[in-house]
Write a protein that holds these residues in place. Structure first.
Motif, short mmCIF file in Angstrom:
data_model
loop_
_atom_site.label_atom_id
_atom_site.label_comp_id
_atom_site.label_asym_id
_atom_site.label_seq_id
_atom_site.Cartn_x
_atom_site.Cartn_y
_atom_site.Cartn_z
N LYS A 32 -2.44 5.39 0.22
CA LYS A 32 -2.84 4.83 1.68
C LYS A 32 -1.53 4.45 2.19
O LYS A 32 -0.70 3.57 1.87
CB LYS A 32 -3.56 3.73 1.41
N LEU A 33 -1.37 5.14 3.49
CA LEU A 33 -0.31 4.55 4.46
C LEU A 33 -0.58 3.67 5.38
O LEU A 33 -1.63 3.45 6.00
CB LEU A 33 0.05 5.72 5.34
N LEU A 34 0.32 2.47 5.22
CA LEU A 34 0.18 1.26 6.11
C LEU A 34 1.48 1.47 7.24
O LEU A 34 2.59 1.33 7.06
CB LEU A 34 0.46 0.17 5.43
N ARG A 35 0.97 1.68 8.56
CA ARG A 35 1.85 1.74 9.73
C ARG A 35 1.80 0.38 10.40
O ARG A 35 0.81 -0.08 10.90
CB ARG A 35 1.60 2.73 10.67
N VAL A 36 3.01 -0.18 10.48
CA VAL A 36 3.25 -1.58 11.10
C VAL A 36 3.82 -1.15 12.53
O VAL A 36 4.97 -1.45 12.59
CB VAL A 36 3.85 -2.64 10.38
N GLY A 37 3.26 -0.85 13.46
CA GLY A 37 3.78 -0.32 14.73
C GLY A 37 5.04 0.57 14.63
O GLY A 37 4.80 1.55 13.73
N ARG A 38 6.16 0.39 15.04
CA ARG A 38 7.16 1.21 14.65
C ARG A 38 8.36 0.62 13.84
O ARG A 38 9.32 1.14 13.73
CB ARG A 38 7.81 1.79 16.09
N ILE A 39 7.70 -0.58 13.23
CA ILE A 39 8.73 -1.23 12.32
C ILE A 39 8.87 -0.79 10.95
O ILE A 39 10.08 -0.74 10.57
CB ILE A 39 8.17 -2.86 12.18
N GLY A 40 7.79 -0.30 10.58
CA GLY A 40 7.77 0.13 9.01
C GLY A 40 6.63 1.12 8.81
O GLY A 40 5.52 1.01 9.30
N LEU A 41 6.76 1.75 7.89
CA LEU A 41 5.73 2.68 7.12
C LEU A 41 5.91 2.86 5.60
O LEU A 41 6.73 2.92 5.16
CB LEU A 41 5.87 4.47 7.64
N TYR A 42 4.69 2.34 5.32
CA TYR A 42 4.55 1.84 3.80
C TYR A 42 3.15 2.56 3.02
O TYR A 42 2.55 3.16 3.75
CB TYR A 42 4.33 0.44 3.56
N ALA A 43 3.52 2.87 1.87
CA ALA A 43 2.62 3.65 1.04
C ALA A 43 2.39 2.80 -0.18
O ALA A 43 3.31 2.61 -1.05
CB ALA A 43 3.18 5.10 0.92
N VAL A 44 1.12 3.00 -0.68
CA VAL A 44 0.60 2.51 -1.98
C VAL A 44 -0.43 3.34 -2.44
O VAL A 44 -1.11 3.84 -1.99
CB VAL A 44 0.05 0.91 -1.85
#
Length: 282
Positions: free
Chosen positions: A191-203
């Motif tokens: 699951k990708l978590l996009r926080v604006g253009r600050i960061g992109l995370y995956a879990v």
């Protein structure tokens, strides 16, 4: 006519009472009668002609009045048509002037729209790979509109502004999507978590492994001990968990105000925007 018939009767009575008897004056009475009848017939015919002429005269007068009214209407319409022609000529001249101005603006604005689309395309390809397919489709649709000869300048500008608005909104929103990525040399469903253009995370779906998009390396990097925080942040973004605090590592790009633009829409040979201090998102 009735007067003539009465006179004729009186004449006949006088003739019959004339001294000498009826036989002596029969021929004269007959001639007088015939003459009177002819006179009466002529009078009747003349009266009919007079009545017919009077009716025809009235019809001709009515016709003259109608034609006179039609003539006045035609004269008014002719004068009005001249006014209409003059106003139409003025409108045509004004429209031609506006068309020339629009053509001038179009010649100046279309290159700007193409350059802006190239910038947006470069930003999307150099940005974090978040909602990338959707953004590529939007850019392709915009390119189709800009390359369509039959599309007006207003439609092209509106389509370009809509694309830019969506790209701007991307920096102010948080999004979650399920996707397959490559991390640590293997494909993973995450699951990708996009926080604006600050960061992109995956879990990972089992919540055991977490990753962050490394701008410098242009790939996902494993995060040790952050999987739980990432899972909590994903659940908050999905509305499953109440809003709270979550520690997320940041990978911020360096500001490059004078970055060169790509030539056309081709991005071959252009590296992503690099950078990155790490911090915490609270």
């Amino acid at each position: 006519m009735r007067t003539c018939i009465t006179i004729l009767s009186i004449v006949m009575l006088l003739v019959s009472a004339w001294p000498g008897g009826v036989s002596a004056h029969t021929a004269s009475a007959t001639r007088v009668k015939e003459t009177a009848e002819k006179t009466v017939g002529i009078d009747v015919g003349t009266q009919n002609l007079v009545e017919d002429w009077a009716q025809e005269k009235q019809e001709m007068l009515d016709r003259i009045e109608t034609l006179s009214s039609q003539l006045k209407q035609a004269q008014w319409q002719q004068e009005k048509n001249l006014v209409f022609i003059r106003t139409l000529e003025e409108k045509i001249a004004d429209l031609n002037l506006r068309a020339a101005e629009i053509k001038k603006v179009e010649l100046e604005l279309l290159p700007v729209l193409d350059t802006t689309l190239a910038q947006v395309n470069h930003l999307a390809m150099s940005d974090m790979p978040a909602a990338l397919e959707r953004r590529k489709e939007a850019i392709a649709r915009t390119r189709t509109v800009l390359d369509d000869y039959d599309m007006g300048l207003l439609s092209k500008a509106r389509t370009m502004f809509d694309l830019m608005s969506r790209e701007v909104d991307l920096g102010y929103t948080v999004g979650v999507e399920e996707q397959e990525i490559t991390a640590d040399g293997q494909a993973r469903q995450v699951k990708l978590l996009r926080v604006g253009r600050i960061g992109l995370y995956a879990v990972t779906l089992d919540g055991r492994n977490g990753f962050v998009w490394n701008r410098s390396a242009n790939q996902f990097t494993a995060l040790e001990g952050s999987a739980k925080d990432l899972s909590n942040a994903v659940e908050m973004a999905e509305g499953i968990r109440l809003i709270g605090l979550s520690n997320l590592p940041l990978d911020l790009p360096e500001a490059k105000m004078d970055a060169p633009l790509p030539e056309g829409d081709s991005l071959a040979g252009h590296e992503p925007i690099n950078g990155g201090d790490r911090g915490e998102l609270n």
